[in-house]
Enzyme design. Sequence first.
Site, PDB file in Angstrom:
ATOM      1  N   THR A   1       8.005   5.744  -2.045  1.00  0.00           N
ATOM      2  CA  THR A   1       7.417   4.524  -2.575  1.00  0.00           C
ATOM      3  C   THR A   1       7.653   4.428  -4.076  1.00  0.00           C
ATOM      4  O   THR A   1       7.570   5.429  -4.803  1.00  0.00           O
ATOM      5  CB  THR A   1       5.897   4.459  -2.299  1.00  0.00           C
ATOM      6  OG1 THR A   1       5.344   3.349  -2.982  1.00  0.00           O
ATOM      7  CG2 THR A   1       5.188   5.718  -2.772  1.00  0.00           C
ATOM      8  N   SER A   2       7.913   3.226  -4.547  1.00  0.00           N
ATOM      9  CA  SER A   2       8.172   3.021  -5.977  1.00  0.00           C
ATOM     10  C   SER A   2       6.912   3.188  -6.810  1.00  0.00           C
ATOM     11  O   SER A   2       6.979   3.363  -8.026  1.00  0.00           O
ATOM     12  CB  SER A   2       8.744   1.614  -6.205  1.00  0.00           C
ATOM     13  OG  SER A   2       7.826   0.625  -5.759  1.00  0.00           O
ATOM     14  N   GLU A   3       5.740   3.140  -6.174  1.00  0.00           N
ATOM     15  CA  GLU A   3       4.486   3.222  -6.916  1.00  0.00           C
ATOM     16  C   GLU A   3       3.887   4.624  -6.913  1.00  0.00           C
ATOM     17  O   GLU A   3       2.730   4.814  -7.316  1.00  0.00           O
ATOM     18  CB  GLU A   3       3.484   2.220  -6.357  1.00  0.00           C
ATOM     19  CG  GLU A   3       3.891   0.774  -6.594  1.00  0.00           C
ATOM     20  CD  GLU A   3       2.765  -0.202  -6.289  1.00  0.00           C
ATOM     21  OE1 GLU A   3       1.893  -0.371  -7.146  1.00  0.00           O
ATOM     22  OE2 GLU A   3       2.786  -0.781  -5.191  1.00  0.00           O
TER      23      GLU A   3
ATOM     24  N   THR B   1       8.952   3.688   0.847  1.00  0.00           N
ATOM     25  CA  THR B   1       8.938   2.284   0.465  1.00  0.00           C
ATOM     26  C   THR B   1       9.402   1.422   1.627  1.00  0.00           C
ATOM     27  O   THR B   1      10.068   1.898   2.555  1.00  0.00           O
ATOM     28  CB  THR B   1       9.847   2.051  -0.763  1.00  0.00           C
ATOM     29  OG1 THR B   1       9.642   0.724  -1.257  1.00  0.00           O
ATOM     30  CG2 THR B   1      11.318   2.228  -0.411  1.00  0.00           C
TER      31      THR B   1
ATOM     32  N   HIS C   1      -4.570  -3.227  -0.812  1.00  0.00           N
ATOM     33  CA  HIS C   1      -4.990  -4.535  -1.296  1.00  0.00           C
ATOM     34  C   HIS C   1      -6.123  -5.080  -0.430  1.00  0.00           C
ATOM     35  O   HIS C   1      -5.999  -6.145   0.176  1.00  0.00           O
ATOM     36  CB  HIS C   1      -3.803  -5.504  -1.280  1.00  0.00           C
ATOM     37  CG  HIS C   1      -2.557  -4.944  -1.880  1.00  0.00           C
ATOM     38  ND1 HIS C   1      -1.322  -5.035  -1.278  1.00  0.00           N
ATOM     39  CD2 HIS C   1      -2.358  -4.273  -3.045  1.00  0.00           C
ATOM     40  CE1 HIS C   1      -0.418  -4.451  -2.034  1.00  0.00           C
ATOM     41  NE2 HIS C   1      -1.012  -3.961  -3.104  1.00  0.00           N
TER      42      HIS C   1
ATOM     43  N   HIS D   1      -3.630   3.678  -2.277  1.00  0.00           N
ATOM     44  CA  HIS D   1      -3.561   2.359  -2.913  1.00  0.00           C
ATOM     45  C   HIS D   1      -3.401   1.306  -1.828  1.00  0.00           C
ATOM     46  O   HIS D   1      -2.631   1.478  -0.877  1.00  0.00           O
ATOM     47  CB  HIS D   1      -2.376   2.281  -3.874  1.00  0.00           C
ATOM     48  CG  HIS D   1      -2.003   0.872  -4.259  1.00  0.00           C
ATOM     49  ND1 HIS D   1      -2.901  -0.001  -4.842  1.00  0.00           N
ATOM     50  CD2 HIS D   1      -0.844   0.177  -4.108  1.00  0.00           C
ATOM     51  CE1 HIS D   1      -2.292  -1.168  -5.045  1.00  0.00           C
ATOM     52  NE2 HIS D   1      -1.057  -1.084  -4.604  1.00  0.00           N
TER      53      HIS D   1
ATOM     54  N   GLY E   1       0.800  -1.211   0.000  1.00  0.00           N
ATOM     55  CA  GLY E   1       0.000   0.000   0.000  1.00  0.00           C
ATOM     56  C   GLY E   1       0.837   1.267   0.000  1.00  0.00           C
ATOM     57  O   GLY E   1       2.015   1.254   0.356  1.00  0.00           O
ATOM     58  N   ASN E   2       0.252   2.367  -0.411  1.00  0.00           N
ATOM     59  CA  ASN E   2       0.916   3.670  -0.384  1.00  0.00           C
ATOM     60  C   ASN E   2      -0.103   4.797  -0.440  1.00  0.00           C
ATOM     61  O   ASN E   2      -1.246   4.598  -0.857  1.00  0.00           O
ATOM     62  CB  ASN E   2       1.944   3.805  -1.521  1.00  0.00           C
ATOM     63  CG  ASN E   2       1.567   3.000  -2.738  1.00  0.00           C
ATOM     64  OD1 ASN E   2       0.657   3.372  -3.471  1.00  0.00           O
ATOM     65  ND2 ASN E   2       2.239   1.874  -2.935  1.00  0.00           N
TER      66      ASN E   2
ATOM     67  N   HIS F   1      -3.764  -7.092  -8.918  1.00  0.00           N
ATOM     68  CA  HIS F   1      -2.921  -6.268  -8.047  1.00  0.00           C
ATOM     69  C   HIS F   1      -3.662  -5.764  -6.820  1.00  0.00           C
ATOM     70  O   HIS F   1      -3.373  -6.175  -5.706  1.00  0.00           O
ATOM     71  CB  HIS F   1      -2.355  -5.090  -8.866  1.00  0.00           C
ATOM     72  CG  HIS F   1      -1.342  -4.278  -8.132  1.00  0.00           C
ATOM     73  ND1 HIS F   1      -0.652  -3.244  -8.713  1.00  0.00           N
ATOM     74  CD2 HIS F   1      -0.888  -4.331  -6.863  1.00  0.00           C
ATOM     75  CE1 HIS F   1       0.183  -2.698  -7.840  1.00  0.00           C
ATOM     76  NE2 HIS F   1       0.041  -3.349  -6.697  1.00  0.00           N
TER      77      HIS F   1
END
Length: 358
Positions: free
Chosen positions: A160-162, A131, A183, A181, A115-116, A244
């Site tokens: 974060t990479s996203e 991250t 899950h 974001h 998550g981010n 995802h």
Amino acid sequence: MPKVITAQEAEELLRKGEQPPAGAILTPSARDVLSGNRATAPKGMAAQKASAAPKASAAPSTPDYEFKWKPGTDPKSPADIEKFFHSPAIQMLKERMCDIGRRLWVREYTDGNGGNITIRVGDNLALCTPTLICKGFMKPEDMCLVDLDGKQLAGTRVRTSEAMTHFGIMKRQPAAKSCVHAHPPHATAFAISNVDIPSCLIPEAEVFLGKIGVATYKTPGTKENADEVGEVGKVHQAVLMENHGVICWGKDVEDAYWKMENIDSYCRTVGFAASLGGGLHRFTGGQAKELIAIRNKLGMTDPRSNLKECELCDSADFRPAVTCLPGDGSEGGVKADPSVETLVQQITDQMMKQLGGK
């Protein structure tokens, strides 16, 4: 020797509009009189207070956590960036991000370092989570400041990479001031299944989520994923990311987080209802039209606004529960293999023969 002011003397001072002399000692009763707490306050004072018109109460309002900035005022120099990054307003946003992260983790929407969260704070600036950190245990000092191209400008942890996926939406949709974001398991179950989320079932979902978008799977963290999700997110506030998870956006981080709760709760309810096997009771396209009008009135656009009533209740192919078809090859059933049937019968006969011999 300091003068001692009694309650009676305090009342006299109030009548004259005077203050006790400097250094005077007030008895407890005198302090009550001067502070207005004594039941025996001067009658004139009490009458004056009683006749005073009550202050008008503020108009009712709703919470507004949207961060607003003046266009063209992004800090440029390293010193100005650091000052901005540590300003009280940004510090408050960092604390709010930590609170949202904890709520995501407590509800099991994230696991491990999943998550981010991002909040846009300028023309080309955004706060984002770092991250490789559990969202349930973040601290304000863990947050990062980046530009919308992903360059980190401040913060001691790596972003974060996203983040670029979030910015894919923000660059295309100015109303997206924050993205979350995660899950969430019930919504993610739809993201990894070959089943579309049915609509026209629960009014709140139609109003607060609107039409749920679906982004085709691309490798997380890549430009391709940012472009795919960005295009879908431009017109959908809640987006299923195939294989995802989910990303939601709003005018502020609380709003974006609410959408995450909304979509997982909706998917959970739909899943439970489907398992009952009795079918799903939908409301009509006309009733859906009314809910879309409410959504628009609340300031949330909806790509379905111009659709006809007959086009609104989609996912007609959604099949609640599991249907087991007979193995005769009809209607998609699995055709029985004669050799397997023969083997099963032989084993059954041998078992029955052994049982009968005892």
